[in-house]
Motif scaffolding. Structure first.
Motif, PDB file in Angstrom:
ATOM      1  N   ARG A 167       2.973   9.602  -3.902  1.00  0.00           N
ATOM      2  CA  ARG A 167       1.514   9.483  -3.906  1.00  0.00           C
ATOM      3  C   ARG A 167       1.032   8.787  -5.186  1.00  0.00           C
ATOM      4  O   ARG A 167       0.165   7.906  -5.138  1.00  0.00           O
ATOM      5  CB  ARG A 167       0.876  10.875  -3.772  1.00  0.00           C
ATOM      6  CG  ARG A 167      -0.642  10.885  -3.888  1.00  0.00           C
ATOM      7  CD  ARG A 167      -1.301  10.138  -2.752  1.00  0.00           C
ATOM      8  NE  ARG A 167      -2.696   9.813  -3.038  1.00  0.00           N
ATOM      9  CZ  ARG A 167      -3.382   8.862  -2.410  1.00  0.00           C
ATOM     10  NH1 ARG A 167      -2.813   8.129  -1.471  1.00  0.00           N
ATOM     11  NH2 ARG A 167      -4.644   8.653  -2.706  1.00  0.00           N
ATOM     12  N   LYS A 168       1.607   9.177  -6.332  1.00  0.00           N
ATOM     13  CA  LYS A 168       1.199   8.574  -7.614  1.00  0.00           C
ATOM     14  C   LYS A 168       1.513   7.087  -7.648  1.00  0.00           C
ATOM     15  O   LYS A 168       0.734   6.292  -8.171  1.00  0.00           O
ATOM     16  CB  LYS A 168       1.899   9.290  -8.773  1.00  0.00           C
ATOM     17  CG  LYS A 168       1.248  10.613  -9.103  1.00  0.00           C
ATOM     18  CD  LYS A 168       1.769  11.198 -10.402  1.00  0.00           C
ATOM     19  CE  LYS A 168       0.983  12.451 -10.763  1.00  0.00           C
ATOM     20  NZ  LYS A 168       1.758  13.359 -11.606  1.00  0.00           N
ATOM     21  N   GLN A 169       2.663   6.707  -7.091  1.00  0.00           N
ATOM     22  CA  GLN A 169       3.027   5.293  -7.074  1.00  0.00           C
ATOM     23  C   GLN A 169       2.051   4.490  -6.224  1.00  0.00           C
ATOM     24  O   GLN A 169       1.687   3.370  -6.572  1.00  0.00           O
ATOM     25  CB  GLN A 169       4.460   5.123  -6.541  1.00  0.00           C
ATOM     26  CG  GLN A 169       5.516   5.631  -7.521  1.00  0.00           C
ATOM     27  CD  GLN A 169       6.932   5.366  -7.039  1.00  0.00           C
ATOM     28  OE1 GLN A 169       7.146   4.910  -5.911  1.00  0.00           O
ATOM     29  NE2 GLN A 169       7.910   5.660  -7.887  1.00  0.00           N
ATOM     30  N   LEU A 170       1.616   5.080  -5.114  1.00  0.00           N
ATOM     31  CA  LEU A 170       0.645   4.387  -4.248  1.00  0.00           C
ATOM     32  C   LEU A 170      -0.696   4.228  -4.958  1.00  0.00           C
ATOM     33  O   LEU A 170      -1.351   3.194  -4.851  1.00  0.00           O
ATOM     34  CB  LEU A 170       0.457   5.154  -2.934  1.00  0.00           C
ATOM     35  CG  LEU A 170       1.659   5.163  -1.979  1.00  0.00           C
ATOM     36  CD1 LEU A 170       1.436   6.161  -0.853  1.00  0.00           C
ATOM     37  CD2 LEU A 170       1.918   3.775  -1.415  1.00  0.00           C
ATOM     38  N   GLU A 171      -1.080   5.277  -5.691  1.00  0.00           N
ATOM     39  CA  GLU A 171      -2.354   5.214  -6.417  1.00  0.00           C
ATOM     40  C   GLU A 171      -2.296   4.169  -7.531  1.00  0.00           C
ATOM     41  O   GLU A 171      -3.274   3.475  -7.802  1.00  0.00           O
ATOM     42  CB  GLU A 171      -2.693   6.594  -7.011  1.00  0.00           C
ATOM     43  CG  GLU A 171      -3.201   7.575  -5.970  1.00  0.00           C
ATOM     44  CD  GLU A 171      -3.368   8.994  -6.509  1.00  0.00           C
ATOM     45  OE1 GLU A 171      -3.008   9.242  -7.680  1.00  0.00           O
ATOM     46  OE2 GLU A 171      -3.837   9.848  -5.744  1.00  0.00           O
ATOM     47  N   ALA A 172      -1.117   4.058  -8.193  1.00  0.00           N
ATOM     48  CA  ALA A 172      -0.984   3.143  -9.326  1.00  0.00           C
ATOM     49  C   ALA A 172      -0.808   1.690  -8.888  1.00  0.00           C
ATOM     50  O   ALA A 172      -1.029   0.763  -9.662  1.00  0.00           O
ATOM     51  CB  ALA A 172       0.213   3.569 -10.188  1.00  0.00           C
ATOM     52  N   LEU A 200      -0.379   6.700   7.758  1.00  0.00           N
ATOM     53  CA  LEU A 200      -1.326   7.311   6.822  1.00  0.00           C
ATOM     54  C   LEU A 200      -1.388   6.544   5.499  1.00  0.00           C
ATOM     55  O   LEU A 200      -2.425   6.533   4.836  1.00  0.00           O
ATOM     56  CB  LEU A 200      -0.999   8.795   6.615  1.00  0.00           C
ATOM     57  CG  LEU A 200      -1.169   9.637   7.899  1.00  0.00           C
ATOM     58  CD1 LEU A 200      -0.892  11.110   7.634  1.00  0.00           C
ATOM     59  CD2 LEU A 200      -2.551   9.465   8.517  1.00  0.00           C
ATOM     60  N   ILE A 201      -0.278   5.887   5.129  1.00  0.00           N
ATOM     61  CA  ILE A 201      -0.339   4.989   3.964  1.00  0.00           C
ATOM     62  C   ILE A 201      -1.250   3.800   4.309  1.00  0.00           C
ATOM     63  O   ILE A 201      -2.102   3.406   3.506  1.00  0.00           O
ATOM     64  CB  ILE A 201       1.069   4.512   3.541  1.00  0.00           C
ATOM     65  CG1 ILE A 201       1.864   5.680   2.933  1.00  0.00           C
ATOM     66  CG2 ILE A 201       0.967   3.357   2.525  1.00  0.00           C
ATOM     67  CD1 ILE A 201       3.321   5.350   2.606  1.00  0.00           C
ATOM     68  N   ALA A 202      -1.108   3.259   5.514  1.00  0.00           N
ATOM     69  CA  ALA A 202      -1.953   2.136   5.941  1.00  0.00           C
ATOM     70  C   ALA A 202      -3.429   2.548   5.946  1.00  0.00           C
ATOM     71  O   ALA A 202      -4.307   1.770   5.560  1.00  0.00           O
ATOM     72  CB  ALA A 202      -1.535   1.651   7.324  1.00  0.00           C
ATOM     73  N   ASN A 207      -8.620   1.482   3.323  1.00  0.00           N
ATOM     74  CA  ASN A 207      -9.861   1.931   2.708  1.00  0.00           C
ATOM     75  C   ASN A 207      -9.905   1.720   1.201  1.00  0.00           C
ATOM     76  O   ASN A 207     -10.971   1.779   0.601  1.00  0.00           O
ATOM     77  CB  ASN A 207     -10.076   3.421   3.016  1.00  0.00           C
ATOM     78  CG  ASN A 207     -10.386   3.638   4.474  1.00  0.00           C
ATOM     79  OD1 ASN A 207     -11.294   3.033   5.010  1.00  0.00           O
ATOM     80  ND2 ASN A 207      -9.585   4.457   5.136  1.00  0.00           N
ATOM     81  N   ASN A 208      -8.751   1.526   0.576  1.00  0.00           N
ATOM     82  CA  ASN A 208      -8.733   1.469  -0.887  1.00  0.00           C
ATOM     83  C   ASN A 208      -8.096   0.205  -1.474  1.00  0.00           C
ATOM     84  O   ASN A 208      -8.463  -0.209  -2.558  1.00  0.00           O
ATOM     85  CB  ASN A 208      -7.996   2.694  -1.450  1.00  0.00           C
ATOM     86  CG  ASN A 208      -8.729   3.979  -1.142  1.00  0.00           C
ATOM     87  OD1 ASN A 208      -9.664   4.348  -1.832  1.00  0.00           O
ATOM     88  ND2 ASN A 208      -8.318   4.653  -0.071  1.00  0.00           N
ATOM     89  N   PRO A 210      -7.300  -3.083   0.351  1.00  0.00           N
ATOM     90  CA  PRO A 210      -7.240  -3.843   1.615  1.00  0.00           C
ATOM     91  C   PRO A 210      -6.377  -5.103   1.574  1.00  0.00           C
ATOM     92  O   PRO A 210      -6.104  -5.665   2.626  1.00  0.00           O
ATOM     93  CB  PRO A 210      -8.712  -4.175   1.893  1.00  0.00           C
ATOM     94  CG  PRO A 210      -9.404  -4.032   0.587  1.00  0.00           C
ATOM     95  CD  PRO A 210      -8.665  -3.002  -0.198  1.00  0.00           C
ATOM     96  N   LYS A 211      -5.936  -5.533   0.393  1.00  0.00           N
ATOM     97  CA  LYS A 211      -5.047  -6.701   0.361  1.00  0.00           C
ATOM     98  C   LYS A 211      -3.580  -6.276   0.465  1.00  0.00           C
ATOM     99  O   LYS A 211      -2.676  -7.109   0.459  1.00  0.00           O
ATOM    100  CB  LYS A 211      -5.262  -7.485  -0.945  1.00  0.00           C
ATOM    101  CG  LYS A 211      -6.604  -8.197  -1.018  1.00  0.00           C
ATOM    102  CD  LYS A 211      -6.738  -8.926  -2.344  1.00  0.00           C
ATOM    103  CE  LYS A 211      -8.138  -9.486  -2.541  1.00  0.00           C
ATOM    104  NZ  LYS A 211      -8.351  -9.867  -3.951  1.00  0.00           N
ATOM    105  N   SER A 212      -3.342  -4.961   0.508  1.00  0.00           N
ATOM    106  CA  SER A 212      -1.963  -4.449   0.565  1.00  0.00           C
ATOM    107  C   SER A 212      -1.505  -4.250   1.998  1.00  0.00           C
ATOM    108  O   SER A 212      -2.308  -4.300   2.931  1.00  0.00           O
ATOM    109  CB  SER A 212      -1.877  -3.117  -0.183  1.00  0.00           C
ATOM    110  OG  SER A 212      -2.032  -3.326  -1.570  1.00  0.00           O
ATOM    111  N   LYS A 213      -0.194  -4.004   2.170  1.00  0.00           N
ATOM    112  CA  LYS A 213       0.327  -3.680   3.500  1.00  0.00           C
ATOM    113  C   LYS A 213       1.592  -2.840   3.388  1.00  0.00           C
ATOM    114  O   LYS A 213       2.187  -2.723   2.310  1.00  0.00           O
ATOM    115  CB  LYS A 213       0.579  -4.952   4.307  1.00  0.00           C
ATOM    116  CG  LYS A 213       1.742  -5.800   3.828  1.00  0.00           C
ATOM    117  CD  LYS A 213       1.832  -7.115   4.591  1.00  0.00           C
ATOM    118  CE  LYS A 213       2.191  -6.914   6.050  1.00  0.00           C
ATOM    119  NZ  LYS A 213       2.438  -8.167   6.778  1.00  0.00           N
TER     120      LYS A 213
END
Lengths: 423, 101
Positions: A167-172, A200-202, A207-208, A210-213
């Motif tokens: 979760r922390k890696q996704l936030e960072a 759920l990552i998508a 929402n946070n 949007p340029k990621s995938k």
């Protein structure tokens, strides 16, 4: 109202365990049942043995002071919930059900003397032993992926610190970063899990960031509920999820955690976040006791879940081979009841009832979009199999209201099964 | 420290004396349902409960009809139609009787 601190409580249950180990418990002739593992399988087994046999002396050995459930851990990774939602303790099992909870690691089983030794040194004798250790990882089976690598590229396939790390890696991660999930070949814990996680990552990225995938690199060409996942992804995550099957070189063959790279036969990737779900075996204690065969999982009698390799030891949950039942928390919990019933019958000199079990698993694609798979199981031709005409997955092409309803039921499912196992 | 000493007999008492009053009948088929519907049918969340105390509790006869209708397909559901088909009508009746004992 007196409050017991957790430390005091643990010390006391430890003392109670030591007493029973030396045969000083209240009932000298009470059946002795030891359960290893406090997840869905072990917790339910301990509880239901006491329900069916209130005079039984039940010892539950679990290394963790609390248990974080894998079900719903993807909602934490996706940012919908906090870790506290996943945390279960053993207070009700100890206080209401009179189970002796031993907060220690089971390190050795002796099937001849019928004893279990824990790391702290105490030895527990048993008449019947339930082994529910879940899975362990085959470190190194995927080149470069060992325990040290998992501190950089989390598996998050046992809920707890690994869940928090991912979760922390996704936030960072910066907006525009690519997340890669390496999904293993069958069999593994929670077959739809990697795809719920991708969803759920998508949802979080959409929402946070949007340029990621999310890209799923898969060692398989098909997966649990795949039609339903793909239908939902098309609707909600068209530009956010890419699934690469084995046939299109999706199988990850090598990992370099320090360099941050994942390799397939033809390509090398350097994602912003790598989630590597490694190949798995039955938990270490099952392997050490010789309860597993060459497959790395444990063969059991389909009627009772008694090991075919060691008498009076019952293996349930992700560690056992249960025919068509998937490796899920619900399966483990349902198998635990079969075992509790079988043990109670055996201890009373009766024949165990016919095996009957259910699995129901929900996957969330978004907070308001749920799908399910279900099965009803019996023993057919000597194997555990789904009853013809029963079970299956949610309908394809269902309306939004249907998916929303199943998302609500997913939450209800989680509340109920946690209560049924630990409460 | 004093609190610790007081706590000892209380906790040991709980560990050894908190025995359920009597053995629950061994009904593995019916207890498989409680994963979704809660121990003894006391659902905590969105899943319907069977316990008689619930405000929307269904009667024995209503539950039996409901399950038979899920089984036959006369009534639609999200998942119970798929599950009810795994049992005979007699088995469904017996499951209801167990929870409504």
């Amino acid at each position: 109202m007196m409050k017991l601190s957790r430390r005091t409580f643990s010390g006391l249950v430890g003392a109670a365990g030591a007493l029973s180990a030396f045969g000083l418990s209240g009932c000298a002739n009470a059946p002795k049942v030891v359960v290893i593992g406090g997840g869905f399988g072990g917790a339910t087994a301990a509880k239901y043995v006491r329900r069916y046999m209130p005079d039984a002396n039940v010892v539950l050995i679990e290394a963790g002071k609390t248990h974080f459930t894998c079900p719903f851990s993807n909602t934490v990774i996706g940012g919908m919930n906090q870790m506290a939602l996943l945390e279960r303790n053993y207070d009700v099992l100890a206080n209401k059900y009179g189970i002796t909870v031993v907060n220690d690691l089971a390190v050795a089983i002796d099937p001849v003397t019928k004893t279990v030794k824990v790391k702290g040194g105490t030895v527990f004798g048993y008449d019947k032993l339930v082994v529910s250790p879940g899975v362990d990882f085959k470190w190194g089976a995927l080149e470069g992926y060992d325990e040290a690598a998992s501190a950089i590229m989390p598996h998050a396939w046992k809920a707890g610190p690994q869940t928090v790390l991912l979760r922390k890696q996704l936030e960072a991660m910066p907006n525009g970063g690519v997340v890669m999930i390496s999904a293993p070949a069958n069999p593994f814990r929670c077959p739809p899990g990697p795809y719920e996680r991708a969803s759920l990552i998508a949802h979080y990225l959409k929402n946070n960031k949007p340029k990621s995938k999310v890209i799923i690199l898969d060692s398989k060409d098909a997966f649990a509920k795949d039609k339903l996942f793909k239908e939902g992804w098309e609707k909600m995550y068209d530009n956010y999820i890419e699934w690469v099957p084995a046939a299109k070189n999706g199988k990850v063959t090598k990992v370099d955690a320090k360099a941050g790279t994942l390799e397939t036969d033809f390509e090398k990737f350097k994602p912003a976040v790598a989630n590597v779900i490694p190949p798995q075996t039955a938990g270490a204690i099952a392997l050490a006791t010789g309860l597993a065969d060459k497959s790395g999982f444990c063969p059991v009698n389909p009627n009772t879940f008694e090991s075919t390799l060691h008498k009076d030891i019952f293996v349930i949950g992700d560690a056992c081979m249960a025919g068509e039942m998937p490796k899920s928390g619900y399966s483990a919990s349902s198998q635990a009841k079969v075992v509790a019933g079988a043990i109670a019958a055996m201890m009373m000199g009766d024949k165990p009832a016919a095996m009957s079990a259910i699995n129901t698993c929900y996957s969330l694609l978004a907070p308001d979009y749920g799908i399910s798979v279900s099965g009803v199981y019996s023993v057919q031709d000597g194997k555990i199999a789904n009853i013809k005409g029963a079970g299956g997955v949610s309908p394809s092409g269902a309306a939004y209201q249907f998916r929303k309803k199943e998302a609500d039921f997913a939450g209800g499912w989680y509340a109920s099964i946690c209560q049924d196992s630990w409460g | 420290m004093k609190r610790y000493l007081v706590a000892v007999p209380v906790c040991l008492g709980l560990a050894f004396l908190a025995v359920p009053a009597k053995a629950a009948p061994i009904n593995v088929m019916a207890d498989a349902c409680s994963g979704c519907h809660g121990t003894d049918g006391q659902s905590l969340g969105a899943m319907p409960g069977f316990n008689t105390g619930a405000p929307d509790a269904k009667s024995n006869a209503e539950l039996k009809k409901l399950l038979r209708d899920y089984r036959s397909g006369a009534r639609e559901a999200t998942v119970m139609d798929r599950i009810a088909k795994g049992y005979s009508e007699a088995q469904l009746d017996a499951i209801v009787d167990y929870y409504k004992k």
